[in-house]
Motif scaffolding. Structure first.
Motif, mmCIF file in Angstrom:
data_model
loop_
_atom_site.group_PDB
_atom_site.id
_atom_site.type_symbol
_atom_site.label_atom_id
_atom_site.label_comp_id
_atom_site.label_asym_id
_atom_site.label_seq_id
_atom_site.Cartn_x
_atom_site.Cartn_y
_atom_site.Cartn_z
ATOM 1 N N PHE A 164 -11.611 0.727 10.786
ATOM 2 C CA PHE A 164 -12.601 1.214 9.841
ATOM 3 C C PHE A 164 -13.984 0.725 10.228
ATOM 4 N N GLN A 191 -2.473 0.603 10.504
ATOM 5 C CA GLN A 191 -3.647 1.048 9.753
ATOM 6 C C GLN A 191 -4.668 1.574 10.732
ATOM 7 N N ASP A 192 -5.555 2.422 10.261
ATOM 8 C CA ASP A 192 -6.644 2.896 11.108
ATOM 9 C C ASP A 192 -7.732 1.836 11.174
ATOM 10 N N PHE A 200 0.818 -1.213 0.000
ATOM 11 C CA PHE A 200 0.000 0.000 0.000
ATOM 12 C C PHE A 200 0.852 1.264 0.000
ATOM 13 N N ILE A 237 0.850 -4.244 10.093
ATOM 14 C CA ILE A 237 0.781 -2.996 9.335
ATOM 15 C C ILE A 237 0.078 -1.960 10.199
ATOM 16 N N ASP A 280 -7.915 -1.779 3.494
ATOM 17 C CA ASP A 280 -8.138 -2.674 4.631
ATOM 18 C C ASP A 280 -8.668 -4.029 4.183
ATOM 19 N N ILE A 281 -9.495 -3.988 3.144
ATOM 20 C CA ILE A 281 -10.040 -5.241 2.634
ATOM 21 C C ILE A 281 -8.918 -6.074 2.016
ATOM 22 N N MET A 282 -8.013 -5.406 1.320
ATOM 23 C CA MET A 282 -6.877 -6.137 0.729
ATOM 24 C C MET A 282 -6.007 -6.743 1.826
ATOM 25 N N ALA A 283 -5.813 -6.003 2.903
ATOM 26 C CA ALA A 283 -5.020 -6.530 4.020
ATOM 27 C C ALA A 283 -5.714 -7.763 4.600
ATOM 28 N N TYR A 284 -7.035 -7.694 4.676
ATOM 29 C CA TYR A 284 -7.782 -8.827 5.205
ATOM 30 C C TYR A 284 -7.691 -10.033 4.267
ATOM 31 N N PHE A 309 -9.454 -8.231 13.280
ATOM 32 C CA PHE A 309 -9.271 -9.098 12.120
ATOM 33 C C PHE A 309 -7.787 -9.339 11.838
ATOM 34 N N PHE A 346 -7.064 -4.095 12.540
ATOM 35 C CA PHE A 346 -6.142 -5.151 12.150
ATOM 36 C C PHE A 346 -5.106 -5.344 13.231
ATOM 37 N N TYR A 366 -7.842 -13.984 13.159
ATOM 38 C CA TYR A 366 -8.443 -14.619 11.985
ATOM 39 C C TYR A 366 -8.342 -16.134 12.097
#
Lengths: 660, 165
Positions: free
Chosen positions: A571, A568-569, A179, A566, B44-48, A589, A624, A594
């Protein structure tokens, strides 16, 4: 015997995997950027193209030698092609070489020079790119990248991290982080193996040299330097010595000339590590808990474990690395002995490692905002600083360390090679369990990625595994988890062969360099007076006079945290954020959650909300990794954290708190 | 980050992953369906997806950026595809592109209008050279276009939105 003809010379085919190896055997130095024998063949740079009769132009690195092949390495066609490629590469490369940290060691510079390129026929391309300084350890300069993919393969194949990968296509291809985030915001473990293979200046260690000079020039500071084991057998390479040449005596003098107030050795820290880790192991063995014990000296491995193996963190030794033990002890004792403030002591660590730069910045290794280790220099950076001072290492007289932290044993010196920590702990354990045992454990030595050994002390048998390279570590952990293999101690070093091959070491094409450096360390061990860490007189004195239980815990041990892969915020999962949510849920997640069934939990809770018509009034967000990995899956209901959460637990909590 | 709010719910990605049995070899198909559901590929979906397929996030990002079909930015409700293939190009597709960019306030870097209604995509060939120049709005094909007709088309779509909204 089957032969290939290379430039009119017949060459026997032995065990060469490709034409490039065969051609090099004849003494022809075909240029290449993307060929490294230890990673997969990629064939990207096209520099090693050769003409094979009847088959046309082929890349030597990815062509198998076949009997009867007739190969030419410098036909007119090949020469033109090679020059064209190098010119095109130069046209899209940021060629401001004089200020590039790789200048002088750059493969592109070397190959352009080797081919005698004096002019580039193409227009200089490429917009100004921004450097990525987000990582504590490695700086990324995309403008220098030539897309050889070496870093991508090393990170993915040898380390099983995959922090770097290709994006885009064709002329827009680039090597980036996931990303396009900063290297410091993702799962990079800072090992610096990418730095070692990068042929250009696209990946380089983050330099701290200027800040170290500032500290040296500041009269109010007492500047202490400590040198790691693996540096002493590699620094000489920058000054014309062969890999493995021991330069420690001269280096001590050079450091003093540079202006360091105290010259010490990380090896003392390593001796403390051996004793603490040895005691910790014997205690764990007695109780039969948290075994196998994993070593914790390697900061890249520690971050790797924090990211991927949250459930194994209890198995990591709680011992700080030698560098951190040394710094904590040194600041504590020196401040008292010299009667100065902790803030006025600056500790500089010279390390073979880029990850140590990250380790030094971990918040737990600081007191009141003052870090235990102030700056970390790589072996390469020290060489630059020595050159800058005009110091010629070869001409230095031998010097000796300052008191009291300059005393160390052979056990500490061998820390720099894969297997060294294990051997040092074995020596300690054998001395504790059975006096008079042999002090050499050669079964854990050598350059192999995985070494398994058994040591027998009376009726006690210890099983050891020594791994280097994080992909090897990952595979070994899988085998341990599946119950295939059992160990008492597992030593993990992120870099193949251990610290002698660290990301801060000299960059060389000599494949045996790491082995020679390791050899230098084992030779040094033989020369020293003591071989068992517990015999170190400075260590004994420090335990006797300066350390109590509390201090041992505070200065020599640490703890580990689950870590996000990673940054990340969180969501929001719903269509919109409900204006007046009476129920607020947050689910993790992350990888660990997971695997522990977060997706089933999410679906179950969602089905429940629907059945009760609560969907509209619920704010459902996800993150995450909330860093509670060991207790996943984790769900937060109106701020209350539910660990090991099931759908039933979630429903009961929702009914209790939100719907009451 | 401004990715706080999603158009569709998270269960979409779960359903897609289940459909493909979490098979990393089906990554492209999985990403296609996710893009259909979310209109783009949210980070975020790609990370998931990476977590679920046990591949690195970098590998997913690499595939997502390799194919021009995938988009990492949210798309508008109406995706306007203007063909700039050889046939359309000689019939002045560039005039059509300029008028759309002007009407919607778009440029080479900004592809989606601020109201998230329109996204402009310039494509190589839509395979309808006989109708050149061609413009597609979502799945609807408009042949033999020119600047005036294009402006008219945008006006019509906006009016429709006004009525519905």
């Amino acid at each position: 015997m089957a032969t290939v003809t290379v430039d009119r010379v017949a060459v026997n085919i032995e065990d060469e995997r490709n034409l490039l190896e065969l051609i090099r055997k004849v003494g022809i130095d075909l240029p290449t950027f993307c060929y490294h024998s230890e990673i997969s063949v990629y064939g990207a740079c096209r520099m090693c193209m050769v003409e094979v009769e009847g088959r046309g132009v082929l890349p030597a690195c990815s062509t198998k030698p076949e009997p009867g092949m007739v190969v030419s390495t410098h036909t007119e066609k090949i020469r033109n092609m090679r020059r064209m490629i190098i010119e095109l590469t130069l046209a899209s490369h940021d060629c401001r070489c004089t200020t590039c940290p790789k200048s002088g060691e750059c493969r592109l510079q070397a190959v352009a020079n080797q081919l005698g390129v004096r002019e580039v026929r193409f227009k200089q391309m490429g917009a100004e790119t921004e450097k990525d300084y987000s990582s504590e350890a490695v700086v990324r300069d995309p403008g220098k990248c030539i897309l050889c993919g070496d870093c991508v393969r090393v990170c993915g194949e040898l380390q099983s991290v995959g922090a770097l990968d290709f994006t885009g296509r064709g002329a827009r291809s680039a090597v980036v982080t996931c990303f396009n985030k900063g290297l410091g915001e993702i799962e990079c473990v800072n090992c610096g193996q990418c730095v070692k293979v990068c042929p250009v200046g696209a990946l380089t260690p983050k330099y701290h040299a200027s800040k170290v000079w500032e500290a040296i020039y500041d009269k109010s500071k007492t500047v202490v330097v400590q040198i790691a084991p693996a540096v002493r057998v590699a620094l000489g390479e920058f000054f014309g010595e062969k890999p493995g040449t021991l330069t420690i005596g001269k280096t001590v003098t050079a450091l003093r000339r540079m202006g360091f107030d105290r010259v010490y050795d990380t090896c003392l820290g390593a001796d403390f590590t051996v004793v603490e880790e040895g005691r910790e192991f014997l205690a764990r063995r007695e109780k039969g808990e948290n075994l196998p014990m994993f070593t914790s000296c390697c900061p890249a491995w520690v971050k790797f474990a924090e990211q991927y193996y949250p459930d194994l963190l209890g198995n990591l030794s709680t011992c700080r690395s030698p560098m951190q033990m040394f710094s904590a002890l040194c600041k504590d004792r020196l401040a008292a002995e010299l009667g100065i403030k902790r803030e006025d002591i600056v500790i500089v660590a010279v390390m073979p490692c880029t990850a140590k730069k990250f380790e030094a910045r971990r918040p737990e290794f600081a007191e009141g905002g003052n870090p235990d280790t102030d700056f970390v220099l790589t072996t390469g950076e020290l060489a630059v600083m020595l050159r800058e001072s005009g110091i010629e290492l070869a001409n230095m007289e031998l010097g000796s360390y300052d008191a009291p932290f300059g005393v160390y044993t052979g056990s500490a010196v061998i820390f720099g090679a894969s297997g060294g920590v294990s051997e040092a702990v074995l020596r300690f354990a054998s001395n504790e369990l059975q006096k008079g045992s042999p002090v050499e454990f050669s079964q854990v030595r050598g350059q192999q990625g995985v070494k398994k050994a058994q040591a027998q002390f009376g009726d006690v048998t210890l099983n050891l595994a020594v791994v280097s390279g994080l992909a090897n570590a990952r595979a070994l952990i899988d085998r341990i988890r599946s119950g295939e293999e059992h160990y008492d101690i597992v030593e993990v070093m992120a870099c193949a062969g251990g610290c002698v091959n660290g990301g801060g070491q000299p960059i060389t094409l000599d494949r045996l360099a790491a082995a020679h450096r390791a050899c230098g360390l084992y030779d040094n061990d033989k020369m020293l007076q003591f071989h068992i860490s517990a015999d170190n007189p400075c260590l004994q004195q420090t335990y006797r006079e300066h350390l109590d239980e509390h201090k041992i815990h505070r200065l020599l041990h640490t703890k580990y945290e689950n870590r996000k892969r990673i940054i990340q915020d969180d969501f929001v999962l719903g269509d919109k954020k409900p204006a007046e949510a009476k129920l607020s849920l947050s689910i993790c997640f992350g990888t660990s959650c997971y695997l522990r069934g977060a997706q089933q939990l999410y679906n179950g809770v969602l089905a429940y909300l629907r059945s009760k018509g609560l969907e509209e009034a619920t704010e459902f967000s996800a993150n995450f990794c909330g860093e509670h990995c060991k207790k996943g899956p984790v769900l937060t209901v109106n701020g209350k954290l539910l660990e090991n959460c099931t759908v039933e637990m979630a429903v009961s909590e929702i009914e209790k708190t939100a719907l009451a | 980050m401004s990715q706080k709010v999603f158009a569709t719910k998270f269960e979409n990605v779960c359903a897609v992953l289940e459909k493909y049995g979490n098979d990393p070899h089906r990554l492209v198909a999985i990403l296609q369906e996710i893009q259909d559901a979310y209109s783009y590929l949210p980070e975020d979906i790609m990370a998931y997806v990476a977590t679920a397929l046990r591949v690195t996030p970098g590998a997913v990002y690499g595939v997502a950026t390799f194919y021009s079909h995938f988009t990492l930015q949210p798309k508008g409700k109406y995706v306007i595809r203007v063909c700039d293939g050889t046939a359309c190009h000689v019939k002045k597709a560039s005039e059509i592109i300029s008028v759309i960019e002007k009407e919607l306030g778009l440029n080479e870097k900004k592809k989606t209008s601020d109201d998230l209604l329109f996204t402009l995509e310039i494509v190589a060939c839509l395979g309808a050279c006989g109708l050149a120049p061609v413009v597609m709005v979502n799945e609807e094909v408009h042949g033999s276009m020119n600047a005036e007709k294009t402006a008219e088309l945008i006006k019509k779509l906006r009016e429709e939105e006004g009525r519905n909204g």
